[in-house]
Design a protein around this motif. Structure first.
Motif, mmCIF file in Angstrom:
data_model
loop_
_atom_site.group_PDB
_atom_site.id
_atom_site.type_symbol
_atom_site.label_atom_id
_atom_site.label_comp_id
_atom_site.label_asym_id
_atom_site.label_seq_id
_atom_site.Cartn_x
_atom_site.Cartn_y
_atom_site.Cartn_z
ATOM 1 N N HIS A 95 0.827 -1.214 0.000
ATOM 2 C CA HIS A 95 0.000 0.000 0.000
ATOM 3 C C HIS A 95 0.857 1.258 0.000
ATOM 4 O O HIS A 95 0.460 2.290 -0.554
ATOM 5 N N ILE A 96 2.054 1.191 0.582
ATOM 6 C CA ILE A 96 2.957 2.344 0.563
ATOM 7 C C ILE A 96 3.637 2.461 -0.797
ATOM 8 O O ILE A 96 3.752 3.551 -1.365
ATOM 9 N N PHE A 97 4.052 1.333 -1.347
ATOM 10 C CA PHE A 97 4.720 1.345 -2.645
ATOM 11 C C PHE A 97 3.808 1.920 -3.736
ATOM 12 O O PHE A 97 4.254 2.652 -4.623
ATOM 13 N N HIS A 98 2.524 1.614 -3.663
ATOM 14 C CA HIS A 98 1.584 2.062 -4.691
ATOM 15 C C HIS A 98 0.970 3.432 -4.388
ATOM 16 O O HIS A 98 0.192 3.948 -5.188
ATOM 17 N N SER A 99 1.314 4.013 -3.250
ATOM 18 C CA SER A 99 0.714 5.306 -2.884
ATOM 19 C C SER A 99 1.439 6.494 -3.506
ATOM 20 O O SER A 99 0.931 7.621 -3.487
ATOM 21 N N GLY A 100 2.635 6.253 -4.034
ATOM 22 C CA GLY A 100 3.420 7.332 -4.632
ATOM 23 C C GLY A 100 4.844 6.879 -4.869
ATOM 24 O O GLY A 100 5.206 5.747 -4.530
#
Length: 373
Positions: A95-100
């Motif tokens: 979720h962090i990798f795909h958040s920005g």
């Protein structure tokens, strides 16, 4: 360009618009030498002002720690997702990798850090890589490498590429001989942890680079930061974060500090806002480069009483950790942040009741209590 002409132009620019508020105009030109690892260039030693560009290009080191992810989300709302790059040496959750934008960046690798800054056209750098207080005491050599050697790399890269640099400091920068109630911005600092020593070192080195090279260095001494959506990270003040987790989960908590241990604290929303506000403050409004900021101070006992209002059956016991207690006893009980409030208008939003209500709502205490009944 001849050296004398280049130095004259640099000094002239600093006289007109000192980037660091450190009165560089008093420094003779012959003392303005090259940076420790600077590539020779025609660049002047001043930070790009916010008005000169549409938006900053931001890099956050140590981005998977307690504050990095929250800061990235906060700054992305302000400046756009693609303009804020999170970095760390660990693999991020999906979720962090795909958040920005996320990249690997090791602050101990100076060459690679420079490449990251150059390739991504970074203009602002938030340096959050650090081993926290209690963890640092269990591995002093690693803390020394990350907290001090890593800082030197960041300072050199930031000065070489005219970045605006933010390095957080901490209540850990004070020691048992500092005034504790309240603790002013300027006073004796003799910390007794490697974490605290490294933070004093960061404050002084940042201010030196500001004075010596015109680095636009900005620093806040954070109190204990409380966040709803992150796990405790090994800091002495993290008992408060753990208390909320345990109270919502099972209604019990074992505290490793004495019930009367008073420490300054802040909710993460206030912390992130203060960080952006000091970064956006005009340089000429800053009377210093390292500021105290604060919101509230409380003891474990006082916090437990507030939690009881939300979880009536909550029970807290004590099993005091001598190392953490000694650290806490050497830290401020209250921070005097009047200079930050005067210089750039700092004002907190969350007091203790608002903090506890927000945290317990996030962790779903009402649902847990209803199930227990």
């Amino acid at each position: 360009m001849p050296v004398i002409r280049m130095l004259s132009r640099v000094v002239s620019q600093m006289q007109q618009s000192p980037a660091c508020g450190c009165w560089l105009l008093a420094v003779p030109a012959r003392f303005l030498g090259t940076l420790p690892r600077q590539v020779q260039s025609d660049a002047s030693f001043h930070s790009v002002s916010f008005s000169e560009i549409d938006h900053p290009r931001i890099l956050i080191t140590g981005g998977l720690g307690q504050l990095g992810v929250g800061l990235a989300n906060f700054l992305r709302k302000r400046f756009g997702k693609q303009n804020v790059i999170l970095s760390d040496i660990r693999k991020p959750p999906n979720h962090i990798f795909h958040s920005g934008p996320f990249i690997y960046s090791d602050i101990l690798d100076y060459k690679h850090l420079r490449e990251v800054v150059v390739n991504n056209r970074i203009t602002w750098l938030f340096h959050y890589s650090a081993l926290l207080s209690a963890v640092g005491e269990t591995n002093v050599s690693l803390a020394r490498a990350v907290n001090i050697t890593g800082l030197h790399n960041v300072l050199d890269v930031a000065a070489e590429h005219s970045l605006r640099l933010f390095v957080p400091s901490s209540i850990g920068a004070f020691g048992p001989t500092s005034p504790r109630n309240p603790t002013p911005d300027l006073c004796i600092q003799r910390p007794r942890t490697i974490y605290g020593v490294s933070k004093v070192h960061a404050e002084l080195m940042g201010e030196y680079y500001c004075y010596r090279y015109g680095l636009d260095f900005r620093c806040l001494r954070y109190p204990g930061i409380i966040s709803a959506d992150t796990q405790p990270g090994g800091g002495t003040t993290d008992y408060a974060v753990q208390m909320f987790h345990d109270a919502a989960k099972n209604g019990k908590f074992e505290c490793n500090l004495k019930p009367t241990t008073r420490l300054p604290m802040m909710y993460i929303d206030d912390c992130l806002r203060a960080t952006l506000e000091v970064m956006e403050a005009p340089a000429d409004s800053l009377s210093m480069r390292t500021y105290n900021i604060s919101a509230m101070s409380f003891t474990p006992e006082e916090l437990a009483q507030e939690v009881l209002k939300h979880v009536p059956e909550f029970q807290m016991t004590y099993n005091v950790d001598s190392v953490r207690q000694a650290i806490a006893d050497s830290w401020p009980m209250n921070l005097d942040d009047s200079t930050a409030r005067k210089d750039w208008g700092w004002k907190h939003d969350f007091d203790l009741p608002e903090l506890v209500t927000t945290m317990m709502n996030f962790h779903g205490s009402d649902t847990r209590v209803a199930q227990a009944n």
